[in-house]
Scaffold this active site. Structure first.
Site, PDB file in Angstrom:
ATOM      1  N   CYS A 150       0.848  -1.200   0.000  1.00 47.10           N
ATOM      2  CA  CYS A 150       0.000   0.000   0.000  1.00 47.10           C
ATOM      3  C   CYS A 150       0.879   1.243   0.000  1.00 47.10           C
ATOM      4  O   CYS A 150       0.407   2.326  -0.341  1.00 47.10           O
ATOM      5  CB  CYS A 150      -1.021  -0.016   1.123  1.00 47.10           C
ATOM      6  SG  CYS A 150      -0.322  -0.301   2.697  1.00 47.10           S
TER       7      CYS A 150
HETATM    8  C1  UN1 Z   1       1.072  -2.667   3.510  1.00 46.19           C
HETATM    9  O1  UN1 Z   1       1.392  -2.656   2.332  1.00 46.19           O
HETATM   10  O2  UN1 Z   1      -0.130  -2.840   3.858  1.00 46.19           O
HETATM   11  O3  UN1 Z   1       5.935   0.396   5.028  1.00 46.19           O
HETATM   12  C2  UN1 Z   1       2.035  -2.571   4.633  1.00 46.19           C
HETATM   13  C3  UN1 Z   1       5.963  -0.643   4.365  1.00 46.19           C
HETATM   14  C4  UN1 Z   1       5.785  -1.953   5.102  1.00 46.19           C
HETATM   15  C5  UN1 Z   1       4.359  -2.233   5.415  1.00 46.19           C
HETATM   16  C6  UN1 Z   1       3.418  -2.153   4.246  1.00 46.19           C
HETATM   17  N1  UN1 Z   1       6.557  -1.910   6.318  1.00 46.19           N
HETATM   18  O4  UN1 Z   1       6.117  -0.649   3.154  1.00 46.19           O
END
Ligand code: UN1
Length: 542
Positions: free
Chosen positions: A307
């Site tokens: 995300c």
């Molecule tokens: C996600 O994609 O839901 O900050 C979490 C980051 C990771 C977590 C992503 N530590 O990219």
């Protein structure tokens, strides 16, 4: 029924092409292994080798979700009354067991969702870090003693658990994200019904088993497998039935809004971690090689399926050509394959066929919205593969890296997340324009700027509307003890991780203890101190 700790993993067959076991998976309700009430199942498939089925899992019904909720409600009073340091000890045990079995869990995560081994190790480590952080939080979970305005009276605040939490996570961080949610939830004394992601049921089953081995009492975490549109929906429907006190969801903005509405009309707290169109701005003073590295990793690491992955790459016009030359050289040399069988892979397959299908719709949308596709040819096959694709493309579901330029603010592809290996590129005339573009999408999860001008970095930091910002760093890679979450279309302002997440899983209880033996009225019986005005001429001092 069999208790989860009375068995290992039930192997159905080892007949698949790679000799890997196919497991019979279960729900875990009140510590017992259960199948779905109507016997329906679904399978979990390795997206790098579609012929490799990992297991068969219950497609949980409304009755199964209700049984899990019954167990969570029954376990709640006992768990809430368990001293927080004891709850913390169990969480510490989870971290230690995860460390002990890390290699196996990492390999399983890679087999089930196709992330590279290195990245799966990162996700599992994030779960371990979360356990270690909250183990000691069990010895804090502080309240306050507060002075009263009345004599012989004491005031206190306590953190209280909310009750039964419904946990729904996506499959891209199938170890880290459910731990982000459930570890603080249980540390605060709540119990959970966990709907595992449809594409990562075996990993979820293994993790839930480890939780029970750590000394977690039965019923504190209850695992149900199934689809979001059925099993997940039943859990959300239970909010309307008054059976859920909290929903924590990571997934799409559309589903998050629906959950937020259901929770809102029931005055139930919701933690919503949703989509992003994370911008990364590169300014002329930046170290361009470093910026290229950060943008490349942010866009294509994890096959763009975080995300926090880079969405809009915003390049200042003065470094546009130099940046693009270096960036495209890297994109064109990307090594793609199954990291369980190939070395040096940047990214593996899509998380599952469904994610591949949705990604290709996103690529079409980018083209339809008027962007120019300068790299990428959809799904990789043996006749259509980039130079550094390793292995047999027909085995899994792999995508080319995609790059779109000539992207402008009004385009749909500027405003919509494409979950997968695609970057959309815009040109900025100056810093103000770059910052404007960085703020112009409907999302506000992560963001980044590359600059060596401190004032510019400062202005970006205070001008950007996002939950997270990297300065001379990519958009990804949040650490397990900083607040994680977004603003605008990326969430409802709640945060995961660190001390901040405790707010999401507890409420403040204010207690006053009247020791005077009489009724004293706040605000009304408070002693009033009169001013004592002396006859001093202050103006004489000047
Ligand atoms: C996600 O994609 O839901 O900050 C979490 C980051 C990771 C977590 C992503 N530590 O990219």
């Amino acid at each position: 029924m069999v208790h989860v700790l009375e068995t290992g993993f039930e192997i159905l067959s080892t007949e698949n092409p790679h000799g890997k076991p196919m497991v019979k998976g279960y729900n875990i309700i009140n510590g017992q292994l259960t199948s779905s009430s109507d016997g329906a199942t679904f399978t979990s498939i390795n997206p790098a080798i579609l012929a490799d089925t990992l297991g068969e899992f219950p497609l949980s019904t409304k009755a199964d979700v209700n049984a899990a909720l019954d167990a969570a409600h029954a376990a709640f009073p006992g768990w809430a009354a368990t001293p927080a340091p004891t709850r913390g000890q169990i969480i510490g045990n989870m971290g230690r067991l995860l460390m002990e079995h890390k290699d196996a869990i990492v390999a399983l995560e890679t087999r089930e969702i196709g992330k590279t081994l290195k990245e799966s190790a990162g996700s599992v480590q994030e779960a371990i870090d979360t356990c270690h952080f909250f183990q000691s939080e069990g010895r804090r979970l502080y309240g306050q003693t507060v002075n009263s305005e009345l004599p012989d009276k004491e005031l206190f605040t306590y953190r209280r658990p909310l009750g039964v939490c419904g946990i729904i996570n996506a499959c891209n961080f199938p170890a880290a994200v459910p731990f982000w949610k459930m570890i603080p939830a249980i540390m605060c004394g709540n119990t959970c019904v966990w709907k595992s992601p449809q594409d990562a049921p075996l990993l979820s089953f293994a993790l839930a088993r480890i939780m029970h081995e750590s000394g977690l009492p039965d019923g504190v975490i209850n695992l149900v497998h199934g689809k979001g549109s059925t099993t997940g929906q039943y859990l959300v429907d239970a909010v309307d039935e008054g059976r859920v006190n909290k929903i924590s969801f990571t997934g799409s903005t559309a589903v998050g809004k629906m959950i937020g509405e259901v929770c809102g009309r029931n005055l139930v707290s919701a933690s919503l971690e949703l989509g992003g169109k994370n911008p990364l701005l590169v300014m002329p003073s930046a170290n361009i090689d470093n910026a290229v590295e950060g943008a490349y990793w942010g866009g294509f690491g994890t096959a763009g399926q975080r995300c926090t992955s880079l969405g809009n790459l915003i390049l200042h016009k003065d470094i546009y050509d130099e940046f693009m030359e270096k960036f495209m050289a890297k994109v064109k040399s990307t090594t793609i394959g199954d990291s369980l069988h190939q070395e040096g892979v940047l990214y593996g397959p899509m998380l599952s066929e469904k994610y591949a299908k949705d990604f290709l719709i996103g690529v079409e949308m980018c083209n339809a919205s008027g962007a120019r596709q300068i790299w990428g040819k959809g799904r990789i096959s043996n006749d259509n593969k980039p130079e550094n694709f390793l292995g047999d493309a027909t085995e899994g579901v792999f995508m080319w890296p995609h790059v779109f330029d000539n992207v402008t603010e009004g385009m749909e592809c500027f405003n919509e997340e494409v979950f997968g290996p695609a970057v959309t590129i815009c040109k900025a005339n100056d810093f103000e324009h770059g910052l404007h573009l960085a703020n112009a999408s409907p999302y506000g999860l992560s963001s980044a700027i590359y600059t060596n001008d401190r004032l510019e970095a400062y202005r970006f930091k205070i001008g950007i509307k996002a939950g997270m910002t990297g300065i001379n760093n990519s958009t990804t890679g949040a650490e397990a003890h900083l607040p994680f979450g977004g603003v605008k279309g990326s969430g409802n302002g709640t945060r995961e991780s660190g001390i901040w997440v405790i707010e999401a899983y507890s409420y403040w209880h204010a207690v006053n203890d009247e020791l005077s033996g009489k009724l004293q009225l706040a605000q009304m019986d408070v002693e009033e101190i009169e001013l004592v005005e002396a006859d001093v001429d202050y103006s004489a001092l000047g």
